[in-house]
Design a protein around this motif. Sequence first.
Motif, PDB file in Angstrom:
ATOM      1  N   ARG A 146      44.980  36.919  56.666  1.00 48.45           N
ATOM      2  CA  ARG A 146      43.659  36.355  56.398  1.00 48.45           C
ATOM      3  C   ARG A 146      43.610  35.673  55.033  1.00 48.45           C
ATOM      4  NH1 ARG A 146      41.865  41.459  58.470  1.00 48.45           N
ATOM      5  NH2 ARG A 146      41.388  42.142  56.348  1.00 48.45           N
ATOM      6  N   GLY A 147      44.732  35.688  54.317  1.00 51.96           N
ATOM      7  CA  GLY A 147      44.779  35.032  53.016  1.00 51.96           C
ATOM      8  C   GLY A 147      44.245  35.878  51.883  1.00 51.96           C
ATOM      9  N   GLU A 148      44.117  37.185  52.103  1.00 49.40           N
ATOM     10  CA  GLU A 148      43.577  38.058  51.070  1.00 49.40           C
ATOM     11  C   GLU A 148      44.710  38.552  50.169  1.00 49.40           C
ATOM     12  OE1 GLU A 148      41.345  41.131  52.991  1.00 49.40           O
ATOM     13  OE2 GLU A 148      40.133  39.703  54.126  1.00 49.40           O
ATOM     14  N   PHE A 149      45.237  37.655  49.351  1.00 49.24           N
ATOM     15  CA  PHE A 149      46.329  38.005  48.455  1.00 49.24           C
ATOM     16  C   PHE A 149      45.782  38.622  47.172  1.00 49.24           C
ATOM     17  CE2 PHE A 149      48.118  34.672  51.093  1.00 49.24           C
ATOM     18  CZ  PHE A 149      49.371  35.187  51.396  1.00 49.24           C
ATOM     19  N   TRP A 150      46.572  39.470  46.551  1.00 57.62           N
ATOM     20  CA  TRP A 150      46.204  40.038  45.264  1.00 57.62           C
ATOM     21  C   TRP A 150      46.868  39.224  44.157  1.00 57.62           C
ATOM     22  CZ3 TRP A 150      48.636  42.606  49.256  1.00 57.62           C
ATOM     23  CH2 TRP A 150      50.037  42.677  49.167  1.00 57.62           C
ATOM     24  N   PRO A 151      46.346  39.279  42.939  1.00 54.87           N
ATOM     25  CA  PRO A 151      46.935  38.516  41.832  1.00 54.87           C
ATOM     26  C   PRO A 151      48.418  38.870  41.649  1.00 54.87           C
ATOM     27  CG  PRO A 151      44.796  39.375  41.207  1.00 54.87           C
ATOM     28  CD  PRO A 151      45.137  40.005  42.526  1.00 54.87           C
ATOM     29  N   GLY A 152      49.253  37.858  41.588  1.00 53.56           N
ATOM     30  CA  GLY A 152      50.682  38.075  41.398  1.00 53.56           C
ATOM     31  C   GLY A 152      51.472  38.163  42.687  1.00 53.56           C
ATOM     32  N   ALA A 153      50.802  38.098  43.842  1.00 51.26           N
ATOM     33  CA  ALA A 153      51.519  38.184  45.119  1.00 51.26           C
ATOM     34  C   ALA A 153      52.538  37.056  45.254  1.00 51.26           C
ATOM     35  CB  ALA A 153      50.534  38.157  46.282  1.00 51.26           C
ATOM     36  N   ARG A 155      54.327  35.906  43.069  1.00 51.23           N
ATOM     37  CA  ARG A 155      55.499  36.252  42.264  1.00 51.23           C
ATOM     38  C   ARG A 155      56.272  37.413  42.872  1.00 51.23           C
ATOM     39  NH1 ARG A 155      57.625  34.611  37.248  1.00 51.23           N
ATOM     40  NH2 ARG A 155      56.155  33.331  36.096  1.00 51.23           N
ATOM     41  N   GLY A 156      55.804  37.912  44.002  1.00 48.60           N
ATOM     42  CA  GLY A 156      56.465  39.032  44.658  1.00 48.60           C
ATOM     43  C   GLY A 156      55.962  40.398  44.238  1.00 48.60           C
ATOM     44  N   LEU A 157      54.872  40.439  43.444  1.00 49.90           N
ATOM     45  CA  LEU A 157      54.331  41.730  43.024  1.00 49.90           C
ATOM     46  C   LEU A 157      53.698  42.450  44.206  1.00 49.90           C
ATOM     47  CD1 LEU A 157      52.517  41.079  39.604  1.00 49.90           C
ATOM     48  CD2 LEU A 157      54.927  41.582  40.038  1.00 49.90           C
ATOM     49  N   THR A 158      53.941  43.750  44.300  1.00 51.79           N
ATOM     50  CA  THR A 158      53.230  44.545  45.283  1.00 51.79           C
ATOM     51  C   THR A 158      51.791  44.717  44.809  1.00 51.79           C
ATOM     52  OG1 THR A 158      53.694  46.679  44.250  1.00 51.79           O
ATOM     53  CG2 THR A 158      55.341  45.827  45.788  1.00 51.79           C
ATOM     54  N   GLN A 159      50.934  45.196  45.692  1.00 50.41           N
ATOM     55  CA  GLN A 159      49.542  45.408  45.308  1.00 50.41           C
ATOM     56  C   GLN A 159      49.437  46.419  44.171  1.00 50.41           C
ATOM     57  OE1 GLN A 159      47.039  46.226  48.654  1.00 50.41           O
ATOM     58  NE2 GLN A 159      45.161  45.847  47.522  1.00 50.41           N
ATOM     59  N   ARG A 160      50.247  47.467  44.215  1.00 45.15           N
ATOM     60  CA  ARG A 160      50.211  48.467  43.154  1.00 45.15           C
ATOM     61  C   ARG A 160      50.726  47.896  41.839  1.00 45.15           C
ATOM     62  NH1 ARG A 160      49.336  53.882  42.626  1.00 45.15           N
ATOM     63  NH2 ARG A 160      47.676  53.302  44.055  1.00 45.15           N
ATOM     64  N   GLU A 161      51.787  47.075  41.895  1.00 46.25           N
ATOM     65  CA  GLU A 161      52.291  46.443  40.672  1.00 46.25           C
ATOM     66  C   GLU A 161      51.250  45.512  40.072  1.00 46.25           C
ATOM     67  OE1 GLU A 161      56.936  46.611  42.205  1.00 46.25           O
ATOM     68  OE2 GLU A 161      55.835  44.716  42.222  1.00 46.25           O
ATOM     69  N   SER A 162      50.480  44.849  40.938  1.00 50.36           N
ATOM     70  CA  SER A 162      49.396  43.992  40.457  1.00 50.36           C
ATOM     71  C   SER A 162      48.335  44.828  39.742  1.00 50.36           C
ATOM     72  CB  SER A 162      48.767  43.242  41.637  1.00 50.36           C
ATOM     73  OG  SER A 162      47.710  42.410  41.206  1.00 50.36           O
ATOM     74  N   GLU A 163      48.025  46.007  40.283  1.00 48.93           N
ATOM     75  CA  GLU A 163      47.066  46.901  39.631  1.00 48.93           C
ATOM     76  C   GLU A 163      47.572  47.314  38.250  1.00 48.93           C
ATOM     77  OE1 GLU A 163      45.086  50.058  42.146  1.00 48.93           O
ATOM     78  OE2 GLU A 163      46.653  49.427  43.519  1.00 48.93           O
ATOM     79  N   VAL A 164      48.862  47.661  38.187  1.00 48.01           N
ATOM     80  CA  VAL A 164      49.450  48.073  36.910  1.00 48.01           C
ATOM     81  C   VAL A 164      49.389  46.931  35.909  1.00 48.01           C
ATOM     82  CG1 VAL A 164      51.601  48.763  35.768  1.00 48.01           C
ATOM     83  CG2 VAL A 164      50.936  49.840  37.922  1.00 48.01           C
ATOM     84  N   LEU A 165      49.676  45.724  36.358  1.00 50.95           N
ATOM     85  CA  LEU A 165      49.631  44.567  35.462  1.00 50.95           C
ATOM     86  C   LEU A 165      48.217  44.341  34.935  1.00 50.95           C
ATOM     87  CD1 LEU A 165      51.038  42.206  34.114  1.00 50.95           C
ATOM     88  CD2 LEU A 165      50.710  40.867  36.211  1.00 50.95           C
ATOM     89  N   SER A 166      47.216  44.535  35.787  1.00 53.08           N
ATOM     90  CA  SER A 166      45.831  44.354  35.336  1.00 53.08           C
ATOM     91  C   SER A 166      45.471  45.372  34.258  1.00 53.08           C
ATOM     92  CB  SER A 166      44.862  44.472  36.512  1.00 53.08           C
ATOM     93  OG  SER A 166      44.756  45.812  36.972  1.00 53.08           O
ATOM     94  N   LEU A 167      45.975  46.593  34.407  1.00 51.17           N
ATOM     95  CA  LEU A 167      45.709  47.631  33.405  1.00 51.17           C
ATOM     96  C   LEU A 167      46.481  47.354  32.120  1.00 51.17           C
ATOM     97  CD1 LEU A 167      45.745  50.817  35.687  1.00 51.17           C
ATOM     98  CD2 LEU A 167      43.768  49.506  34.877  1.00 51.17           C
ATOM     99  N   LEU A 168      47.656  46.750  32.283  1.00 42.51           N
ATOM    100  CA  LEU A 168      48.458  46.359  31.127  1.00 42.51           C
ATOM    101  C   LEU A 168      47.710  45.302  30.314  1.00 42.51           C
ATOM    102  CD1 LEU A 168      51.331  47.077  30.081  1.00 42.51           C
ATOM    103  CD2 LEU A 168      52.143  45.049  31.281  1.00 42.51           C
ATOM    104  N   VAL A 169      47.159  44.327  31.003  1.00 42.77           N
ATOM    105  CA  VAL A 169      46.391  43.276  30.335  1.00 42.77           C
ATOM    106  C   VAL A 169      45.164  43.859  29.646  1.00 42.77           C
ATOM    107  CG1 VAL A 169      45.013  41.193  30.724  1.00 42.77           C
ATOM    108  CG2 VAL A 169      47.218  41.455  31.880  1.00 42.77           C
ATOM    109  N   ALA A 170      44.593  44.910  30.253  1.00 40.22           N
ATOM    110  CA  ALA A 170      43.413  45.551  29.676  1.00 40.22           C
ATOM    111  C   ALA A 170      43.751  46.415  28.467  1.00 40.22           C
ATOM    112  CB  ALA A 170      42.702  46.391  30.730  1.00 40.22           C
ATOM    113  N   GLY A 171      45.045  46.594  28.191  1.00 38.61           N
ATOM    114  CA  GLY A 171      45.464  47.318  27.004  1.00 38.61           C
ATOM    115  C   GLY A 171      45.688  48.809  27.172  1.00 38.61           C
TER     116      GLY A 171
END
Length: 218
Positions: A146-153, A155-171
């Motif tokens: 359906r095209g519901e990709f998560w940020p970083g998809a 680049r091959g990021l899994t959904q969980r890796e995308s979550e981790v990256l978002s928390l990384l950006v948040a500091g």
Amino acid sequence: MVPPVRVVLVDDHEMILAGLQAMLAGFSGRVRVIGQASTSREAVRLVTALQPDVVLLDVRLGAESGLDLCRDLTGRSPDTRVVFLSVYDDEQYVFEALRAGARGYLLKRVDGLELVRRLEEVAQGETVVDPTLAGRMAASAARLNRGEFWPGAHRGLTQRESEVLSLLVAGLSNKAMAARLVVSEETIKSHLRALYRKLEVTDRSGAIAVALREGLFR
């Protein structure tokens, strides 16, 4: 009579290797362990020399990636099938494993008889996935269609890796991320290693820079 499936075990924990050896010993007429390795280098050497039917492999090998090893092994030995045996019950790891060339993904809580059955199925040319993950995989595949990709998809990021990256950006620190996602710090470190590799960076600041530059998170 069908010959037993010839298997090489690959895991960086000696207790896991010993446990698998003991578990499969009772099914020697159906599965025969012909070697074991705890590093990628040992695994490549064994598989090249022994040409097993199946390699039973962990997703993480210390600081090494089981996914990278899978790609290497299937390239070197096309007739050898790789099955991941992991503690990670995230369907995105299954997608990554299959993209890397694996023919199966099972969880380490599998019992001996079920493991033997699955190894036999893979040796016969089938692809197997732990039943507890199959439903979630179907749901994730539907979301992707359906095209519901998560940020970083992309680049091959899994959904969980995308979550981790978002928390990384948040500091957030590793400890804070682990608490937020209800996982261990070691699991967070594993996710970080994977996303660093996929983003082609070496540290937190590099990952944050890529995320901000590409507009993944603001």
